[in-house]
Motif scaffolding. Structure first.
Motif, PDB file in Angstrom:
ATOM      1  N   THR A 102       0.819  -1.216   0.000  1.00 60.25           N
ATOM      2  CA  THR A 102       0.000   0.000   0.000  1.00 60.25           C
ATOM      3  C   THR A 102       0.846   1.257   0.000  1.00 60.25           C
ATOM      4  OG1 THR A 102      -0.215  -0.008   2.417  1.00 60.25           O
ATOM      5  CG2 THR A 102      -1.906  -1.168   1.148  1.00 60.25           C
ATOM      6  N   VAL A 103       2.045   1.187   0.598  1.00 59.52           N
ATOM      7  CA  VAL A 103       2.961   2.332   0.533  1.00 59.52           C
ATOM      8  C   VAL A 103       3.230   2.681  -0.917  1.00 59.52           C
ATOM      9  CG1 VAL A 103       5.297   3.134   1.050  1.00 59.52           C
ATOM     10  CG2 VAL A 103       4.057   1.770   2.736  1.00 59.52           C
ATOM     11  N   ASN A 104       3.586   1.686  -1.702  1.00 60.84           N
ATOM     12  CA  ASN A 104       3.927   1.923  -3.100  1.00 60.84           C
ATOM     13  C   ASN A 104       2.704   2.140  -3.976  1.00 60.84           C
ATOM     14  OD1 ASN A 104       7.025   1.653  -3.823  1.00 60.84           O
ATOM     15  ND2 ASN A 104       6.604   0.353  -2.056  1.00 60.84           N
ATOM     16  N   ALA A 105       1.565   1.578  -3.581  1.00 65.96           N
ATOM     17  CA  ALA A 105       0.328   1.869  -4.315  1.00 65.96           C
ATOM     18  C   ALA A 105       0.025   3.362  -4.257  1.00 65.96           C
ATOM     19  CB  ALA A 105      -0.829   1.068  -3.737  1.00 65.96           C
ATOM     20  N   ALA A 106       0.182   3.957  -3.076  1.00 64.69           N
ATOM     21  CA  ALA A 106      -0.059   5.397  -2.930  1.00 64.69           C
ATOM     22  C   ALA A 106       0.976   6.220  -3.678  1.00 64.69           C
ATOM     23  CB  ALA A 106      -0.069   5.777  -1.451  1.00 64.69           C
ATOM     24  N   VAL A 107       2.220   5.758  -3.660  1.00 62.99           N
ATOM     25  CA  VAL A 107       3.295   6.445  -4.381  1.00 62.99           C
ATOM     26  C   VAL A 107       3.038   6.407  -5.887  1.00 62.99           C
ATOM     27  CG1 VAL A 107       5.741   6.240  -5.002  1.00 62.99           C
ATOM     28  CG2 VAL A 107       5.059   6.143  -2.601  1.00 62.99           C
ATOM     29  N   ALA A 146       0.181   5.986  -7.354  1.00 63.23           N
ATOM     30  CA  ALA A 146      -1.049   6.726  -7.662  1.00 63.23           C
ATOM     31  C   ALA A 146      -0.825   8.224  -7.754  1.00 63.23           C
ATOM     32  CB  ALA A 146      -2.104   6.433  -6.594  1.00 63.23           C
ATOM     33  N   THR A 147       0.033   8.768  -6.873  1.00 65.80           N
ATOM     34  CA  THR A 147       0.121  10.218  -6.716  1.00 65.80           C
ATOM     35  C   THR A 147       1.421  10.835  -7.196  1.00 65.80           C
ATOM     36  OG1 THR A 147       1.090  10.051  -4.498  1.00 65.80           O
ATOM     37  CG2 THR A 147      -1.313  10.043  -4.645  1.00 65.80           C
ATOM     38  N   GLY A 148       2.516  10.036  -7.234  1.00 64.34           N
ATOM     39  CA  GLY A 148       3.828  10.612  -7.504  1.00 64.34           C
ATOM     40  C   GLY A 148       4.414  11.322  -6.300  1.00 64.34           C
ATOM     41  N   HIS A 149       3.892  11.033  -5.109  1.00 63.64           N
ATOM     42  CA  HIS A 149       4.391  11.606  -3.855  1.00 63.64           C
ATOM     43  C   HIS A 149       4.894  10.492  -2.947  1.00 63.64           C
ATOM     44  CE1 HIS A 149       2.813  15.891  -3.873  1.00 63.64           C
ATOM     45  NE2 HIS A 149       2.199  15.376  -4.930  1.00 63.64           N
ATOM     46  N   TYR A 150       5.898  10.834  -2.119  1.00 64.55           N
ATOM     47  CA  TYR A 150       6.438   9.894  -1.151  1.00 64.55           C
ATOM     48  C   TYR A 150       5.538   9.784   0.088  1.00 64.55           C
ATOM     49  CZ  TYR A 150      10.904   9.272  -3.584  1.00 64.55           C
ATOM     50  OH  TYR A 150      11.879   8.923  -4.494  1.00 64.55           O
TER      51      TYR A 150
END
Length: 615
Positions: free
Chosen positions: A78-83, A85-89
């Motif tokens: 999920t950490v990388n799913a959010a990354v 999705a958004t291009g944010h850390y």
């Protein structure tokens, strides 16, 4: 006849008649690109061979091979799913782990405040609890839908929803729905296996009937299995036989996000190396899982070509993270291990002992763990203190890393825990919240600040005070040619030695597979510039001509060197080193920089981290 075919027939009938000026300008303007993002969950870069994954191998060879790829730490889904999705850390997205302490009761988690978040219902709850701090950025898929693209998100429950949380409110009727179309393995299932509400989508009308027909009469996706063949066959059939034809007929640009559970699910659950580090996840089941994901990609690519969509479609294939084999024991110098000594929840039990406090299990409604009988927390998590409602510390297991939260932010509590942690042989690297670390730097010698790994940004979600990156090593007897294929890692998990895990800071976990092909990408190009999951959304937004908006400055970059006409940028390699603790423990962080953007290759103590360069 579809709207697109009807328009084509009309144009043919008109023959040589002059088009109005506006129509002529429209005919001459370039078509908006389609994009497909395909995630092979848990796929190591070095796992892709002509034998295991011929489709991915060919795509990498014919298109762009991102040979210097990077998953975001912690190397969790999920950490990388959010990354992605958004291009944010994580410091901006607030998604710090697969499991987190959110400091508030989560309704879909029966009121618990420690929760695994790979679930649609729980994701909705967390977003409701922290609307301005949990993934407050506009995602690529949401932005594309608002800009006029038809969007489809399909695949694994949890990370799929993160790509466009609003799509969980999709009408489920067609690709042109206001929120796009969303299908995950909880779609058409009102309840999860444990009886909790799924709060996923429901397919309706002609689309529901069509998907049921092409999947052999199934009314909902099958449950996951090892290998995950039947579930992915369902999703692949829905995508290739129903959804892509509908996108073609719609005649609008589209963006597809497809998240394949395998090889992750099978690498976690395979039993053909149970209790043994070798072959570990390099087993027959593990290789079958890679082939399973490859088959999904092959189906999508062949269908794009079948409908003459491939020439105007850019395809990016990535993995959220790499993978390692689990060890429940401290390795010997030669990479061998003895009997299991690290039961699930070993960190929670240690912290309770160091603080002289009780350990309560948040996964059993706060029940006290009976340490005298050898009992351990069910999922490795622990509420440490005299009262589970007012813990002094919260330990949250995340596979190859573990988080320690301190609810009252007490430096004194952090010092007590840290003074013992730095002595533990299971520790690979340590990271401490900046404010706590700066309160007494000598007391936290050996650790790097959380800001060094982009954990402090615009989000005010509760974040860990201390993060442990567990020790990893090359397993004795591994016959694979590449070191990364032999990585084993200590993990706080209920899974067994010999099964798979990720989350560490070793190179096998950080080096995810990444490749791209399409009209905007270079052909037969090996990109040795560091690139990461954080660059996917900015690069595709650039191609589509859309702007990603939202709070925070911890962003990725446009991987312009991989695009047609792009120039290779300058790369700077550095190593950040903590002060040394009294016992010599030190955390090093290998990173590469491109125009101020940092990519983390490996981190930890020399001798305890695969791929770490000690300088």
């Amino acid at each position: 006849m579809s709207r697109l075919l009807a328009t084509t027939a009309l144009c043919l009938t008109l023959g040589a008649m002059a088009l109005p000026a506006a129509a002529e300008d429209a005919a001459q303007s370039p078509a908006k690109r389609n994009v497909v993002i395909f995630v092979a969950d848990g796929l190591r870069y070095t796992s892709v061979t002509p034998e295991t994954a011929p489709t991915m191998y060919k795509l990498r060879k014919d298109g762009v091979d991102f040979a210097n790829s990077h998953s975001t730490y912690p190397t969790l889904t999920t950490v990388n799913a959010a990354v992605i999705a958004t291009g944010h850390y994580p410091g901006d997205t607030g998604n710090f782990g697969n499991s987190m302490w959110v400091a508030k009761p989560v309704p879909c988690r029966m009121g618990a405040s420690v929760t695994f978040i790979e679930d649609d219902c729980i994701l909705k709850d967390v977003k409701a609890l922290y609307p301005n701090d949990y993934i407050a950025q506009k995602t690529l898929m949401e932005t594309a839908r608002e800009a006029g693209w038809n969007t489809v998100v399909i695949g694994k429950k949890g990370p799929a929803a993160i790509e466009y949380l609003g799509a969980l409110e999709s009408e489920g009727k067609d690709v042109g729905d206001a929120k796009g179309l969303f299908i995950d393995d909880a779609t058409n299932r009102p309840q999860n296996l444990d009886g909790s509400p799924s709060k996923s989508t429901v397919l309706k009308g002609a689309l529901a009937a069509e998907v049921m027909t092409v999947t052999g009469g199934l009314t909902a996706p099958p449950f996951s299995a090892t290998p995950n063949l039947t579930q992915q066959a369902y999703l692949r059939a829905a995508a290739t036989q129903s959804i892509l034809p509908r996108l073609k007929d719609a005649g609008k640009p589209f963006a597809i996000f497809y998240w394949s559970r395998d090889p992750d699910t099978t690498q976690h659950g395979a039993m053909d190396s149970d209790g043994k580090l070798v072959p570990g996840i390099n087993s027959t089941s593990g290789r079958a899982a890679i082939s399973n994901a490859d088959s999904d990609l092959k189906g999508l690519l062949e269908t794009l070509k079948q409908y003459d969509l491939d020439k105007n479609t850019d395809v990016v294939v990535i993995a959220d993270h790499g993978f390692s084999t689990i060890s429940h024991a401290i390795p010997n110098e030669d990479g061998s291990v003895g009997r299991n000594t690290l039961a699930p929840g070993f960190v929670a039990m240690d912290v309770g002992g160091w603080l002289g406090k009780k350990v309560f299990d948040p996964d059993r409604e706060g029940a006290e763990v009976d340490t005298s009988s050898g009992e351990h927390p069910a999922q490795g998590n622990g509420l440490i203190g005299d009262d589970p409602e007012k813990p002094e510390a919260v330990v949250v297991a995340n596979g190859g890393s573990t988080f320690i939260y301190i609810p009252d932010h007490s430096p004194a509590t952090a010092k007590k825990i840290y003074a013992e942690l730095v002595k533990q042989p299971y520790v690979g690297g340590l990271f401490v919240d900046d404010a706590i670390l700066s309160s007494d730097k000598p007391a936290f010698a050996g650790a790097l600040a959380l800001s060094q790994v982009n954990f402090i940004g615009s989000s005010k979600m509760p974040r860990p005070a201390i993060i442990i990156a567990f020790r990893n090593f090359v397993a004795k007897g591994c016959v694979e040619k590449l070191e990364q294929m032999c990585q084993a890692e200590i993990a706080d998990t209920t899974l067994h030695t010999g099964q798979g895990m990720h989350g560490s800071f070793g190179r096998a976990d950080t080096r995810n597979f990444m490749a791209a092909i399409g009209p905007d990408f270079k052909k037969a190009y090996v990109d040795t510039t560091p690139v990461g999951n954080v660059d996917v959304a900015p690069t595709l937004a650039h191609i589509l001509g859309i702007d990603l908006k939202g709070p925070g400055a911890l962003k990725g970059r446009v991987a312009s060197e991989a695009l047609q006409g792009g120039v290779v940028p300058k790369v700077v390699k550095t190593t950040v080193a903590s002060d040394k603790a009294a016992n010599g423990f030190q955390t090093l962080l290998n990173l590469q920089e491109v125009d101020g953007h940092r990519y983390f290759t490996a981190a930890g103590m020399p001798g305890r981290t695969v791929g770490l360069e000690a300088k």
